[in-house]
Structures are given as structure tokens and as C-alpha cells.
Design a protein around this motif. Structure first.
Motif, PDB file in Angstrom:
ATOM      1  N   GLY A 108     -12.791  -1.751  -2.886  1.00 60.68           N
ATOM      2  CA  GLY A 108     -12.038  -1.968  -4.116  1.00 60.68           C
ATOM      3  C   GLY A 108     -12.640  -3.047  -4.989  1.00 60.68           C
ATOM      4  N   LEU A 114      -9.015   1.661  -2.569  1.00 60.93           N
ATOM      5  CA  LEU A 114      -8.672   2.742  -1.651  1.00 60.93           C
ATOM      6  C   LEU A 114      -9.027   2.350  -0.220  1.00 60.93           C
ATOM      7  CD1 LEU A 114     -10.028   5.792  -3.682  1.00 60.93           C
ATOM      8  CD2 LEU A 114      -7.647   5.076  -3.459  1.00 60.93           C
ATOM      9  N   GLU A 151     -11.720  -0.554   3.672  1.00 59.33           N
ATOM     10  CA  GLU A 151     -11.184  -0.632   2.315  1.00 59.33           C
ATOM     11  C   GLU A 151     -12.282  -0.986   1.323  1.00 59.33           C
ATOM     12  OE1 GLU A 151      -6.682  -2.050   3.633  1.00 59.33           O
ATOM     13  OE2 GLU A 151      -7.990  -3.475   2.608  1.00 59.33           O
ATOM     14  N   TYR A 166      -5.088   5.892   1.769  1.00 59.63           N
ATOM     15  CA  TYR A 166      -4.080   5.140   1.033  1.00 59.63           C
ATOM     16  C   TYR A 166      -4.699   4.317  -0.100  1.00 59.63           C
ATOM     17  CZ  TYR A 166      -5.721   1.308   4.052  1.00 59.63           C
ATOM     18  OH  TYR A 166      -6.508   0.381   4.709  1.00 59.63           O
ATOM     19  N   THR A 167      -3.859   3.907  -1.022  1.00 59.18           N
ATOM     20  CA  THR A 167      -4.240   2.963  -2.062  1.00 59.18           C
ATOM     21  C   THR A 167      -3.509   1.654  -1.820  1.00 59.18           C
ATOM     22  OG1 THR A 167      -4.396   2.592  -4.456  1.00 59.18           O
ATOM     23  CG2 THR A 167      -2.419   3.729  -3.642  1.00 59.18           C
ATOM     24  N   GLN A 183       0.824  -1.192   0.000  1.00 60.92           N
ATOM     25  CA  GLN A 183       0.000   0.000   0.000  1.00 60.92           C
ATOM     26  C   GLN A 183       0.866   1.252   0.000  1.00 60.92           C
ATOM     27  OE1 GLN A 183      -2.106  -0.745   3.864  1.00 60.92           O
ATOM     28  NE2 GLN A 183      -1.401   1.318   4.390  1.00 60.92           N
ATOM     29  N   LEU A 243      -1.485   8.246   0.142  1.00 62.36           N
ATOM     30  CA  LEU A 243      -1.661   9.236  -0.913  1.00 62.36           C
ATOM     31  C   LEU A 243      -1.367  10.658  -0.451  1.00 62.36           C
ATOM     32  CD1 LEU A 243      -4.900   7.803  -2.535  1.00 62.36           C
ATOM     33  CD2 LEU A 243      -2.572   7.668  -3.410  1.00 62.36           C
TER      34      LEU A 243
END
Length: 217
Positions: A175, A158, A173, A118-119, A107, A110
Motif C-alpha cells: 500500500g 490491499l 500487505e 482484503y483492503t 480492514q 472484499l
């Protein structure tokens, strides 16, 4: 599953009690909730439950804006489907699944100096064993089946990390999950006793959400 939850709980309590003053880069905890489906209707036997609760371990190591992740889970679940009344090719069925997943990932934060957004991207090996029944359809099926699947899941999206109290965090999270597995299937007619075997590949993608609870140490 119960053993896994008990071990996780004792490990978390131990980590909280340590209370060291060094820089904490490690996190260990559990995936509290996994939302696999945002839909209530199913037209085929699902190999994942719509919701999963506390069925896995989650680990994370962070340094500056980068992070390394690891996870493992095991679940047993059952599901049932039935076509809506009046469907021309209506069918129904049930399935029982035993599901093992283990994976790693990374991860990236950002926002500079802010770790809450975060991604991430994870890849997991998955082993799935399923048994069940299928009834109906144009051919009037009356079958029992068993399937073994091996493959890989890719999960990326994300995340939002929230501090609840000292050294304890919740990470939400959202995604996309892309699942790919090779399946060996065996189906036996309950009417004639004839067995049919098949080998095929399944690929599917859908949106999922996870909630992790971790303790920093």
C-alpha cells in the motif's frame, strides 16, 4: 527490541498450545518484514531503513467481513548517503534514528465468505529522534545535527492472508504510506561551532510492503 521479540515468541507459543475449539476472532503476532524502499540509491539521509525485520507487534480482531487492527513498533537504524561522483553539488552524510510507532486501523474483506483478500487503512503516531552529519554541498557544509520529529503516518492498500498451518497465518500487505511530521532541528558547524535551529514540516508518500505472522485464538 530483543525483549519485544522474546515476549512475542512466548505469547505465540502459549496461544498455539491452548487449542480451544471456540470461534477464533483474535490474532496476535509480529510484523516479520517491512519493505520501506524499493530503490537502492539515496541522495539524502533516510529516516527509515530499506528493510525492517521483526521489530513490532501486530493485533487483529475480525468479525464477518470487518476487522480492527492495532500495531506498535520500535527500531534503531543507521544509514549513509553519498551523491554520485561528478555531481556539481555533491554531498554526503550519515544518520542514526530511534523510531517509535503505535497505531490502529480497520480492514474489510472484499470477497464475501473469503477472508484471504482484503483492503485496509491504518493511522499511526510516530516519534523519531535522529542524529548525524552532513558534509559538502555548494556551501561546503561540515555539520553535525540532531532532529526530533512528531507526526502521523497513514497506510492504506490491499492485503492477502494465507493459512500456513493450524491457526497460523501470513498476511502480505502492499500500500501507500503518507507520512506527515513536525520537526525541530539543530545543526552545529564543526568548523565554526555556530548552531542553527529550525522548525519545519515534512510530508512524503511512497509505496511500502509488510508481512505479518499471526496466530488465531
Amino acid at each position: 527490541m530483543k525483549t519485544l521479540v522474546i515476549i512475542s515468541t512466548f505469547m505465540l507459543l502459549f496461544l498455539i498450545s491452548k487449542g480451544q475449539d471456540t470461534i477464533r476472532r483474535f490474532e496476535l503476532g509480529s510484523t516479520l518484514i517491512t519493505v520501506n524502499s524499493f530503490y537502492t540509491e539515496t541522495y539524502f539521509e533516510a529516516d527509515r531503513p530499506a528493510l525492517e525485520f521483526i521489530n513490532g507487534l501486530f493485533f487483529r480482531y475480525s468479525k464477518k467481513r470487518f476487522g480492527f487492527r492495532g500495531h506498535a513498533s520500535y527500531s534503531e537504524n543507521s544509514s549513509f548517503h553519498a551523491s554520485p561522483p561528478g555531481t556539481p553539488d555533491g554531498s554526503r552524510g550519515d544518520v542514526n534514528n530511534k523510531d517509535i510507532r503505535i497505531g490502529i486501523g480497520g480492514q474489510f474483506t472484499l470477497l464475501k465468505r473469503k477472508e484471504w483478500f482484503y483492503t485496509f487503512a491504518d493511522i499511526s503516531y510516530r516519534n523519531l529522534f535522529s542524529t548525524g552529519h552532513y558534509y559538502g554541498g555548494i556551501g561546503g557544509a561540515n555539520d553535525s545535527f540532531s532532529r526530533t520529529g512528531n507526526g502521523f503516518d497513514t497506510f492504506f492498500g490491499l492485503g492477502f492472508k494465507i493459512k500456513t498451518f493450524k491457526n497460523v497465518f501470513l498476511s502480505s500487505e502492499l500500500g501507500n504510506l503518507i507520512a506527515n511530521k513536525a520537526v525541530n532541528s539543530s545543526s552545529t558547524s564543526l568548523t565554526t561551532g555556530k548552531t542553527t535551529k529550525a522548525h519545519y514540516t515534512e510530508i512524503n508518500a511512497h509505496l511500502i510492503m509488510k508481512l505479518h505472522l499471526t496466530v488465531k485464538f
